[in-house]
Design an enzyme around this catalytic site. Structure first.
Site, PDB file in Angstrom:
ATOM      1  N   ASP A 167       6.248 -16.235  14.502  1.00 48.74           N
ATOM      2  CA  ASP A 167       6.044 -17.344  15.432  1.00 48.74           C
ATOM      3  C   ASP A 167       6.763 -18.545  14.814  1.00 48.74           C
ATOM      4  OD1 ASP A 167       4.987 -19.031  17.467  1.00 48.74           O
ATOM      5  OD2 ASP A 167       3.304 -19.542  16.179  1.00 48.74           O
ATOM      6  N   ASP A 212       6.056 -22.536  15.665  1.00 46.40           N
ATOM      7  CA  ASP A 212       5.163 -23.674  15.407  1.00 46.40           C
ATOM      8  C   ASP A 212       3.923 -23.234  14.655  1.00 46.40           C
ATOM      9  OD1 ASP A 212       6.863 -25.400  16.800  1.00 46.40           O
ATOM     10  OD2 ASP A 212       5.961 -24.875  18.712  1.00 46.40           O
TER      11      ASP A 212
END
Length: 309
Positions: free
Chosen positions: A52, A54
Site C-alpha cells: 500500500d 499511504d
C-alpha cells in the site's frame, strides 16, 4: 594524408564507443532489472510483494487531513453555519472505515452530517450531479495542496526502501504498489520517496483511478494478481489499516500490517492479519523473514516467525 584522416576517424569512433559503454555501465542496474523482469514474465513469478502507499511507504494520513481541511476552508464549506473541519480523531475513524478520498467526503456529508455544505459561491447541492461536482472539485484542489505538502515533508518509513530493493533484486518476486488514492497524488508520493527509477521498476502499480471499487473491496488486489498472472495465495500485501487488511484478505492474500499511531489500537489479528509490526525497519524485516517459511513449508506457513507482535 588519407591515412592520417582514417586514423583520426578511428580515434573519434573509439571515443564515442567508450562514452556509450560508460553510459551502459551507469545504467546497468536498471537494464539488468528490465531483462530480469522479462525473464520472469516468460516463466511467471514465484511470489509477489505488494505495498500500500499511504501509511506504509510513507506516513501521509496527517498530510491528507491537513490538505482536506485546507480545501474545505478555501471553498468556504459550512454546514448549518459551522465550518467543515476534520479532527485527528475523526480522520482516524474515516481512514479505518472508508477507502478513497471522495468516498470519505461522501461518507462524511451523507452519513455523519446528513447534509452537504454550502460554499462561498453556492448553496448546498440539491441533486446527485451537484453533489458529485462539489466532491470532484474539492478532491481536485485537495490533491494539489497535498502534492505541495508531499514535496516539502515526504520521507519513507524506516525499512521500506531496503525491503523493496531486496525484492526488486530478485527476478522471481514481483513487486507492486496498490493504493486507493488518486494517480496524481500517489505518483507524486512515489517519485519523492522511491525516486523515479525505482518506481519505474515496479511490476504492477494500480491506483484508485484504475478500479471501479476501492478498498475494503478486494478488487484492487485481485486486479494486481491478474496482471501479474500469479495465484493470490502467493502474494503478501503490506498494509497499515483495517480497510487495507480487509481488501487484502478478501483477495485471498497474506497481509502484513505495519501499523501507525492512528491504527495501533485496531484488532488486526481479529480481522485475519498474518503478522503486524510497528515498522519494517525496527524489526529488521527481510525477504527471507516473509517468504522463507512459505518456500520451505508451503503457502499456509506463518510469516515473520519470531519477529511479529
Amino acid at each position: 594524408m588519407m591515412k592520417c584522416f582514417r586514423s583520426f576517424l578511428l580515434l573519434v569512433w573509439l571515443f564515442e564507443a567508450s562514452a556509450f559503454t560508460s553510459h551502459l555501465v551507469n545504467k546497468r542496474s536498471f537494464i539488468s532489472r528490465s531483462f530480469a523482469r522479462k525473464a520472469s514474465e516468460d516463466s511467471n513469478f514465484d511470489y509477489a510483494l505488494i505495498f500500500d502507499c499511504d501509511g506504509v511507504i510513507i506516513e501521509t494520513e496527517e498530510l491528507h487531513r491537513l490538505a482536506y481541511n485546507a480545501a474545505f476552508q478555501a471553498a468556504g464549506c459550512e454546514i448549518d453555519g459551522e465550518p467543515v473541519d476534520w479532527s485527528v480523531e475523526y480522520y482516524d475513524v474515516l481512514q479505518n472505515t472508508v477507502g478513497g478520498g471522495k468516498n470519505k467526503m461522501f461518507f462524511h456529508f451523507r452519513e455523519t452530517k446528513g447534509a452537504f455544505p454550502d460554499t462561498t459561491d453556492k448553496a448546498a447541492p440539491t441533486t446527485a450531479e451537484e453533489e458529485q461536482a462539489l466532491v470532484d472539485a474539492l478532491q481536485a484542489h485537495k490533491t494539489d495542496l497535498y502534492k505541495e505538502l508531499i514535496a516539502e515533508k515526504a520521507v519513507a518509513r524506516p525499512g521500506v526502501l531496503e525491503l523493496m530493493d531486496e525484492a526488486l533484486a530478485d527476478p522471481k518476486i514481483a513487486v507492486g504498489v496498490c493504493s486507493a488514492s488518486t494517480k496524481a497524488a500517489v505518483t507524486k508520493v512515489l517519485d519523492v520517496t522511491l525516486g523515479e527509477e525505482r518506481r519505474q521498476k515496479l511490476d504492477v502499480c494500480i491506483l484508485g483511478d484504475d478500479v471501479s471499487k476501492l478498498k475494503p473491496d478486494p478488487l484492487i488486489y485481485v486486479t494486481a494478481a491478474e496482471r501479474l498472472n500469479i495465484d493470490p495465495k502467493r502474494c503478501v500485501v503490506v498494509e497499515d489499516s483495517m480497510v487495507g487488511l480487509r481488501a487484502a484478505k478478501g483477495a485471498n492474500m497474506k497481509c502484513l500490517i505495519t501499523y501507525t499511531s492512528s491504527t495501533a489500537s485496531e484488532d488486526f489479528y481479529g480481522e485475519g492479519a498474518d503478522a503486524k509490526v510497528p515498522e519494517l525497519g525496527s524489526r529488521g524485516i527481510t525477504l527471507e523473514s516473509i517468504f522463507g517459511s512459505i518456500k520451505e513449508h508451503g503457502l499456509d506457513s506463518e510469516i515473520l516467525v519470531g519477529l511479529k507482535d
